[in-house]
Design an enzyme around this catalytic site. Structure first.
Site, mmCIF file in Angstrom:
data_model
loop_
_atom_site.group_PDB
_atom_site.id
_atom_site.type_symbol
_atom_site.label_atom_id
_atom_site.label_comp_id
_atom_site.label_asym_id
_atom_site.label_seq_id
_atom_site.Cartn_x
_atom_site.Cartn_y
_atom_site.Cartn_z
ATOM 1 N N ASN A 27 0.828 -1.204 0.000
ATOM 2 C CA ASN A 27 0.000 0.000 0.000
ATOM 3 C C ASN A 27 0.862 1.254 0.000
ATOM 4 O OD1 ASN A 27 -2.382 -1.512 0.231
ATOM 5 N ND2 ASN A 27 -2.314 -1.459 2.471
ATOM 6 N N ALA A 28 0.360 2.299 -0.616
ATOM 7 C CA ALA A 28 0.945 3.632 -0.488
ATOM 8 C C ALA A 28 0.146 4.353 0.594
ATOM 9 C CB ALA A 28 0.866 4.379 -1.817
ATOM 10 N N ASP A 29 0.816 4.667 1.705
ATOM 11 C CA ASP A 29 0.116 5.200 2.878
ATOM 12 C C ASP A 29 0.171 6.724 2.920
ATOM 13 O OD1 ASP A 29 -0.462 2.653 3.752
ATOM 14 O OD2 ASP A 29 1.248 2.525 5.118
ATOM 15 N N LYS A 88 0.705 -4.620 4.718
ATOM 16 C CA LYS A 88 1.244 -5.670 5.581
ATOM 17 C C LYS A 88 2.245 -6.562 4.867
ATOM 18 C CE LYS A 88 -1.248 -7.341 8.884
ATOM 19 N NZ LYS A 88 -0.692 -6.501 9.947
ATOM 20 N N ASN A 136 5.506 -4.489 4.209
ATOM 21 C CA ASN A 136 6.197 -4.276 5.484
ATOM 22 C C ASN A 136 6.944 -5.526 5.922
ATOM 23 O OD1 ASN A 136 4.907 -1.796 5.506
ATOM 24 N ND2 ASN A 136 3.359 -2.402 7.007
ATOM 25 N N ASP A 178 5.260 6.238 16.378
ATOM 26 C CA ASP A 178 4.235 5.783 15.440
ATOM 27 C C ASP A 178 4.174 4.261 15.520
ATOM 28 O OD1 ASP A 178 2.596 5.167 13.308
ATOM 29 O OD2 ASP A 178 3.936 5.965 11.767
ATOM 30 N N GLY A 203 3.461 -4.423 14.402
ATOM 31 C CA GLY A 203 3.027 -5.817 14.375
ATOM 32 C C GLY A 203 3.613 -6.581 13.209
ATOM 33 N N ASP A 204 3.723 -5.914 12.047
ATOM 34 C CA ASP A 204 4.326 -6.561 10.884
ATOM 35 C C ASP A 204 5.797 -6.864 11.135
ATOM 36 O OD1 ASP A 204 1.942 -6.390 9.429
ATOM 37 O OD2 ASP A 204 2.414 -4.363 8.760
#
Length: 725
Positions: free
Chosen positions: A35-37, A68, A71, A318, A323-324
């Site tokens: 994803n591009a966040d 996810k 990452n 942040d 988690g990843d």
């Protein structure tokens, strides 16, 4: 309509496909999203029906690589980059679908720059790249996000299939075999369609590649067929709760699912998943650590791992991607490095902890050296970059072949003995004793007595003294002062019992401050001298209640009872044997309650230490090594293996047999009044290493035959053989 790029990738890979898989070569395949966040800084997270604005002057970051799958792939590659394991370098591959926009180039570059193989990825012509819109709470680093699936959902044409079928029209076993070739593990998430996860997990299971399923992503049920394919299912507490509810197994009502404080409830829910086909369930609990419930047909085992504590110069910025990072690190340590489960959980904890100290998901992934350093300071545990097994840390020796994986500690009070042999100053206080221990070749950690060793300095000063000599804290050991002569947790005065419990909690806080995770509780006073003097049931209940309170107050700290059968202060202890101690642990019923077994105390109790270690198993939190002549009520504190070498050998052997691996350090509780305490500690270290190698040399087939036949002569010959080599 199938994606042309996907078909091209299938044809390209199929050229090199073979009919067999070369699994277990150190590779990891990550299947998932990219994803591009966009990060939106806010003062607080929005609630239902509320509009918020970005505070003036704050920067909105756009197109930060994330997702996810991305990452985890970058994290795995980065954590493997500096690990010297054959086949590990550059062995992370990513299977995902990029979109038809400029963000695809950014995401592809983020992966390839980290040495991730993206040759199997496709490009979806009909959808943009996945997007994540992240609300980042200032000051706390808490996040909440909305994810647009895009190509992560739409780009898998050709993968749809009926789960009852072993084939689909485009995705063949030959193609999947090529993806899995040379891989030890695949990592899956739930930001791609479930049929993709199922298809590749099914084939991985068939060819013997480990499957780890991250439950994060889309909130959807997981059927029993999918659960059974996964070697590890890895949810956080709320995801675990929702999975249980989707299976009709209850769970907290909406709004209550963040109540993670009851670890026993987490364990119960993990076992519910196992009843529906799950194998090992690893639950992440944020700052409270993690818990793994292993698959065992007879008795599922729960392994509790506390979280790391950030160094004082770092803070939470942040939480995105933490988690990843945890899951990728666990896969690296468990599947590639073949570390023990406990060590893999510790490496994962350190990686996830460091990931919160920088903004962004991919940008926040830590270096392996930093992960190893935090592991050592938090757990005192060896990592691949830390000298293992008590070798001389200054010698430049190669530690890769060192068989003993445990740190060594030695009795701090012994450092005041034989002062005439110490040429580096006075030995008048604890600080000087720590400095003298820093001279011991192979020593890794220091156990402090509480409160006796903390009268002249504060915790931060003690930690600084350790750093100065290159040692870490191993444990904090309770030594109740003489005001508790009539009992500590067993004192007849309720006020003094309360004071003893509070002192035990203070020791736990000291352990936290020093960066260790164990409090060893030995009371010289909890017991009695004469028949009819105490109510045994009342004294037992007092201990149970006291330990439960301490364990619940400090769930990240291990409380380890050190029993002793008799002493000049107390002729009969409330807990006088290994059997009684194990019964107490069972009744306390807390995952962070266990035992420290002292060789001399076991011998005084008329026990065979090897048998006692085998009985206690993974509840052996600590071991204190010494020897003695076992005269009545005498504790000799002799050097390890000097009097009972065969028992010493079996004790080491049984430590090696503990399920999941012994997780403590090896501590020498010896009394060198007439010998050089530094040389005695070095002798003990070398002796344990010799016995460790001897125990490893035992021919297991011969040993099992000896045990089956109760062959005493064969056992003695085997002992002689391994000790003489």
């Amino acid at each position: 309509m199938r994606s042309l790029s996907l078909l091209f990738a299938i044809l390209l890979l199929a050229r090199h496909a073979s009919s067999s898989i070369s699994g277990g070569a150190g590779g990891i395949l990550v299947v998932g999203s990219a994803n591009a966040d966009t990060f939106l800084p806010v003062k607080r997270l929005p609630v239902e029906g509320e509009n918020l604005t970005v505070p003036p002057g704050r920067t909105v970051e756009i197109d930060v690589p994330g997702g996810k799958g991305c990452n985890q792939a970058v994290a795995a590659a980065k954590l493997l980059r500096h690990v010297d394991i054959e086949g590990a370098q550059g062995s992370v591959a990513f299977l995902g679908q990029f979109g038809n926009d400029a963000a695809a180039t950014i995401l592809r570059s983020a992966l390839t720059d980290a040495n991730v193989d993206v040759s199997a990825c496709g490009t979806c012509r009909d959808a943009p790249s996945g997007r994540g819109y992240v609300f980042l709470q200032e000051h706390s680093g808490k996040v909440s996000a909305v994810v647009l699936g895009g190509s992560n959902i739409e780009g898998w044409k050709g993968w749809e299939h009926d789960q009852e079928s072993s084939e689909s029209s485009a995705i063949t076993d030959q193609y999947l075999d090529t993806l899995l070739d040379g891989k030890s593990c695949i990592l899956l998430q739930r930001e791609v369609p479930e049929y993709v996860n199922y298809r590749i997990a099914k084939r991985a299971k068939e060819v013997g590649v480990m499957v780890m399923q991250d439950v994060g992503g889309e909130d959807r049920p997981m059927d029993e067929a999918m659960m059974s394919l996964c070697d590890y299912i890895i949810p956080n507490a709320s995801e675990l709760n929702r999975l249980c509810k989707s299976l009709g197994e209850g769970g907290d009502t909406e709004g209550d699912e963040d109540q993670e404080e009851n670890i026993n409830k987490v364990i119960e829910r993990a076992k519910l998943l196992q009843e529906h086909g799950a194998n090992n369930v690893l639950v992440t609990l944020g700052e409270r650590g993690s818990v793994l419930v292993t698959k065992d047909a007879d008795s599922p085992e729960a392994i509790i791992q506390e979280s790391c504590r950030l160094p004082s110069h770092l803070s939470v910025v942040d939480e995105t991607g933490a988690g990843d990072c945890f899951r990728a690190a666990f896969a690296v340590a468990c599947a590639v490095e073949r570390r023990s489960i406990r060590e893999a959980m510790q490496v994962a904890s350190a990686a996830g902890c460091l990931a919160v100290t920088r903004k962004g998901a991919v940008p926040s992934i830590p270096d392996r050296a930093d992960v190893d350093a935090l592991c050592r300071s938090s757990f005192g545990s060896p990592t691949l970059s830390v000298p293992r097994g008590g070798d001389d840390r200054s010698s430049g020796q190669d530690y890769s072949d060192d068989e003993c994986p445990h740190m060594f500690g030695s009795r701090l009070n012994s450092m005041k003995d034989r002062p005439e042999l110490y040429d580096d100053g006075e030995l008048s206080d604890v600080r000087h004793w720590v400095q003298r221990q820093g001279k011991i070749r192979g020593l890794g950690c220091v156990d402090f007595n509480y409160p006796q060793h903390f009268h002249s300095w504060i915790n931060t000063e003690a930690k600084a003294a350790l750093d100065e000599v290159g040692l870490v804290a191993g444990a904090v050991c309770l030594r109740y002062p003489s005001k508790f002569a009539r009992g500590a947790m067993n004192h007849p005065d309720a006020n003094l019992r309360r004071e003893a419990i509070d002192l035990t909690k203070e020791a736990a806080q000291t352990a936290r401050d020093l960066g260790c995770n164990e409090v060893v509780v030995w009371s010289a006073y909890d017991g009695y001298d004469y028949p009819f003097q105490v109510n045994y049931h009342d004294k037992w209940k007092q201990l149970v209640d006291a330990f439960r309170e301490c364990c619940d107050a400090y769930p990240d700290i291990k409380f380890s009872l050190e029993f002793k059968p008799s002493d000049e202060n107390t002729r009969f202890f409330t807990v006088p044997s290994t059997g009684a101690a194990l019964l107490l642990v069972k009744e306390v019923d807390r995952p962070n309650m266990g035992l420290t077994l002292d060789m001399g105390h076991m011998l005084m109790a008329g026990e065979n230490p090897g048998q006692s270690i085998a009985m206690v198993g993974d509840k052996v939190f600590g071991i204190q090594l010494n020897d003695g002549y076992t005269r009545l009520a005498a504790e000799d504190g002799m050097m390890f293996g000097s009097v009972h070498p065969s028992m010493a050998l079996e004790a080491i052997y049984q430590l090696q047999q503990i399920k999941g691996g012994f997780q403590g350090h090896l501590y020498f509780d010896t009394f060198p009044q007439r010998t050089d305490p530094v040389k005695e500690a070095e002798f003990n270290i070398q002796r344990v290493k010799d016995f460790w190698r001897a125990a490893k040399r035992m021919d297991r087939k011969s040993l099992l035959q000896i045990m089956d036949d109760h062959d005493a002569i064969g056992a003695l010959n085997l002992i002689d053989d391994v000790l003489r080599r």
